[in-house]
Scaffold this active site. Structure first.
Site, short mmCIF file in Angstrom:
data_model
loop_
_atom_site.label_atom_id
_atom_site.label_comp_id
_atom_site.label_asym_id
_atom_site.label_seq_id
_atom_site.Cartn_x
_atom_site.Cartn_y
_atom_site.Cartn_z
N CYS A 186 57.49 52.46 -28.57
CA CYS A 186 58.25 53.54 -27.96
C CYS A 186 59.72 53.14 -27.82
O CYS A 186 60.07 51.98 -27.94
CB CYS A 186 57.65 53.91 -26.61
SG CYS A 186 56.03 54.72 -26.73
N HIS A 240 61.80 56.92 -23.27
CA HIS A 240 61.65 56.74 -21.83
C HIS A 240 62.71 55.77 -21.31
O HIS A 240 63.36 55.06 -22.07
CB HIS A 240 60.25 56.24 -21.47
CG HIS A 240 59.94 54.86 -21.99
ND1 HIS A 240 60.16 53.71 -21.24
CD2 HIS A 240 59.42 54.44 -23.17
CE1 HIS A 240 59.78 52.65 -21.95
NE2 HIS A 240 59.33 53.06 -23.12
#
Length: 510
Positions: A425, A406
């Site tokens: 992440c 992301h």
């Protein structure tokens, strides 16, 4: 060490019971001698000759050449031993010596390919092309060949009677903890000689105690190759890397070669590969075994302390534009709820809202609701917008750890040299460039539409018609296209664990 007994590798017994591979008319054929030479040279592939009983096999074959006649029992025993050793060798060379799940619980293994060591060995012997068979069994990626050459180079440095002595004495302490351009340092002659040995300085560099001129550039090149800030200042981290001897680098390269046997990087036509220790993402296309890197960018990975990014190999299935951030329960309990309790306005400023178990959206605050969040009966999510922790795009590849790629509003963090700063992440520096790569064969999704969807503020999910492969890999050694060898910190301690596992594997085979 005694010779190997025939092991339970697939096809080993059947292969040994076929027509002899290694003997004819009671004498070893040339292929047998070549096989022993391959096992003796196993270190060239980052493998241990001891694991295959290379020395004992060489001695046994030499003895057969001196003997007038060999009994059928001796021939059968040597036939089995050499066959078993070569099967083990091909198996280790292709698949790896240890199961990665033994040292990395969150490793997602790739489906095994159809490589059959027994069939491979039989074809190689009958075709009289054992050496070619070694190259064919090894990982078919350019990086492996580069690592192989780097291994030979560093092993040569470690064995060199002159260069190896440069690491026998420690460098003296730095004046005031660091050395800047223009200063004098008693250890500079030794530093200069080490940089010459490693190829960061030309051989004709003048050795002096003054830190200036070409030596500064040599240090900066050295810093780049070792994942350090290339500021030209010799500080604690640079000094520590200068102290690492070539013999240590040999082992580090061997470990990276082992990892490539688990991590196929060419098994899809379009790949997105993240090398965790390097903090770099590369997106490339593969055609006829050739890699065409189409975009490369810095990434932020999971913290080495407690939220490490797992290794993974699978398909990217979705892109979510202007995503919501569903705050994980652990982060809600440890970070978000405490911040809200200290400053209730933080809830509104950050664009948070509550989601009840029945799906109701709640935009007001109460202590009862925050207690429900901490009990896992309600969750917090962050609306799309400039402060959203996921930025304006999310790349989804389903996995058991809920890891994804992301963007991020905190783009200044990409300037840091060490970037293990996330909860697991992976944050990407150039989300538009990555989205263009993922969607490059979809004419509907050009750059303008990608940017519009990212900035719309309305969350939309796109299912990918051509899902690219995603590999989250862990290699502390990389060899770039220019042949320069780069070393990166073992931030998750995986090299240490792998080294121990490989040593146990060698010991168990003896």
């Amino acid at each position: 060490m005694g010779l190997f007994l025939l092991a339970s590798l697939p096809g080993a017994t059947a292969l040994a019971e076929d027509h002899p591979l290694w003997f004819k008319d009671g004498r070893p054929v040339a292929q047998a001698l070549e096989a022993v030479a391959i096992l003796t040279d196993a270190a060239e592939e980052g493998l241990s000759p001891r694991k295959y009983g290379a020395t004992a096999l060489a001695q046994a074959l030499a003895a057969t050449q001196r003997a007038e006649a060999l009994s059928s029992g001796v021939i059968m025993r040597l036939e089995q031993d050499l066959t078993d050793a070569m099967l083990r060798y091909f198996n280790d060379l292709h698949f790896g010596q240890v199961d990665p799940r033994q040292i990395q619980e969150n490793f997602t293994p790739n489906a095994p390919d159809r490589f059959d060591p027994a069939a491979h060995l039989r074809r190689a012997v009958h075709g009289m092309r054992l050496r070619e068979a070694v190259a064919e069994a090894a990982p078919q990626v350019p990086l492996y060949d580069r690592l192989r050459r780097a291994l030979a180079h560093y092993r040569g440095l470690a064995a060199d009677p002159v260069f190896s002595k440069l690491w026998q004495s420690a460098l003296p302490p730095l004046p005031n903890g660091k050395l800047e351009i223009g200063q004098t340092y008693a250890g500079m002659p030794l530093v200069t000689l080490r940089l010459i040995a490693l190829g960061d300085l030309p051989r004709e560099t003048i050795v002096t105690e003054h830190y200036e001129g070409h030596i500064v550039k040599g240090i900066m090149d050295f810093q780049v190759r070792h994942g350090l800030e290339p500021d030209g200042v010799i500080g604690r981290k640079t000094l520590a890397q200068l102290e690492i001897a070539p013999s240590v680098r040999v082992r580090q390269i061997e470990l990276s070669m082992e990892r490539l046997r688990w991590t196929p990087l060419l098994h899809a036509s379009r790949m997105i590969a993240v090398n965790i220790p390097e903090h770099i993402l590369e997106a490339y296309e593969v055609e006829n075994g050739t890699i065409d890197v189409q975009t490369s960018m810095r990434v932020i990975i999971g913290s080495a302390l407690d939220t490490r990014t797992p290794l993974f190999d699978g398909r990217m299935r979705f892109i979510e534009f202007s995503p919501y951030w569903n705050v994980p329960l652990s982060i809600a309990r440890s970070e978000v709820v405490p911040k809200i309790l200290r400053d209730p306005s933080y809830f509104t400023r950050q664009g948070f809202e509550l989601v009840a178990a029945d799906g109701r959206i709640i935009t007001t605050l109460s202590l009862d609701d925050l207690d429900a969040v901490r009990r896992g009966q309600m969750r917090i999510r962050q609306r799309p917008g400039p402060k959203n922790a996921l930025g304006d795009i999310k790349f989804i590849f389903p996995n058991k750890d809920s890891i994804f790629l992301h963007h991020t509003p905190t783009t200044h963090l990409f300037e840091k040299q060490r970037r293990d700063l996330s909860h697991g992440c992976i944050r990407v520096e150039d989300p538009v460039g990555l989205a263009k790569f993922v969607l490059q064969h979809d004419q509907v999704w050009g750059e303008e539409r990608i940017r519009e969807a990212m900035s719309s503020g309305v969350s939309t999910t796109l299912r990918l018609r051509e899902p690219p492969q995603v590999v989250l890999a862990y290699n502390t050694v990389q060899v770039k296209n220019d042949g320069r060898v780069h070393f990166f910190q073992d931030i998750y301690g995986q090299d240490k664990l792998l080294d121990q596992a490989l040593r146990r594997s060698v010991q168990a085979s003896q």
